[in-house]
Design a protein around this motif. Structure first.
Motif, mmCIF file in Angstrom:
data_model
loop_
_atom_site.group_PDB
_atom_site.id
_atom_site.type_symbol
_atom_site.label_atom_id
_atom_site.label_comp_id
_atom_site.label_asym_id
_atom_site.label_seq_id
_atom_site.Cartn_x
_atom_site.Cartn_y
_atom_site.Cartn_z
ATOM 1 N N SER A 186 -15.428 -3.933 -0.801
ATOM 2 C CA SER A 186 -14.956 -3.154 -1.870
ATOM 3 C C SER A 186 -15.033 -3.922 -3.117
ATOM 4 O O SER A 186 -14.507 -3.137 -4.071
ATOM 5 N N PRO A 214 -6.102 -5.298 4.100
ATOM 6 C CA PRO A 214 -5.178 -4.130 4.214
ATOM 7 C C PRO A 214 -4.628 -3.475 2.995
ATOM 8 O O PRO A 214 -4.405 -2.282 3.038
ATOM 9 N N ASP A 215 -4.401 -4.146 1.847
ATOM 10 C CA ASP A 215 -3.987 -3.780 0.687
ATOM 11 C C ASP A 215 -4.998 -3.262 -0.425
ATOM 12 O O ASP A 215 -4.799 -2.856 -1.552
ATOM 13 N N SER A 216 -6.302 -3.336 0.272
ATOM 14 C CA SER A 216 -7.254 -2.984 -0.557
ATOM 15 C C SER A 216 -7.473 -1.357 -0.730
ATOM 16 O O SER A 216 -7.221 -0.680 0.163
ATOM 17 N N ALA A 219 -10.165 0.450 -0.489
ATOM 18 C CA ALA A 219 -11.598 0.442 -0.163
ATOM 19 C C ALA A 219 -12.079 1.973 -0.934
ATOM 20 O O ALA A 219 -11.531 3.015 -0.893
ATOM 21 N N HIS A 276 -9.957 -2.709 7.994
ATOM 22 C CA HIS A 276 -8.845 -3.415 7.245
ATOM 23 C C HIS A 276 -8.776 -4.544 8.071
ATOM 24 O O HIS A 276 -8.388 -4.408 9.147
ATOM 25 N N ASP A 330 -9.470 -10.373 13.576
ATOM 26 C CA ASP A 330 -9.849 -9.477 12.848
ATOM 27 C C ASP A 330 -11.493 -9.184 12.856
ATOM 28 O O ASP A 330 -12.254 -8.337 13.042
#
Length: 72
Positions: A8, A32-34, A36, A49, A57
């Motif tokens: 990202s 997760p807070d990106s 994208a 994420h 992950d």
């Protein structure tokens, strides 16, 4: 499947787009807070994420090759 970490970001996003232009299957791993990039999804880039520091992950990413562009 090619996994691009940092997909990202500026360089990773461009790499992912170029790989898709070459008909390569691509998935990016983004925090997760990106936020994208929606344009990548439009190109057919998968967005997962997760965190590169967590083995679980990476395991669920399902990749054969990795381009590592995450910073941190």
């Amino acid at each position: 499947m090619i996994l691009v970490t940092g997909g990202s970001g500026i360089i990773g996003r461009r790499l992912a787009a170029e790989l898709r232009n070459r008909s390569q299957p691509v998935r990016i791993l983004a925090l997760p807070d990106s936020k994208a990039d929606a344009r990548l999804a439009e190109l057919g880039v998968g967005i997962l994420h997760g965190d590169i520091t967590r083995a679980a992950d990476l395991e669920k990413a399902g990749y054969t090759n990795v381009w590592h562009y995450a910073e941190g």
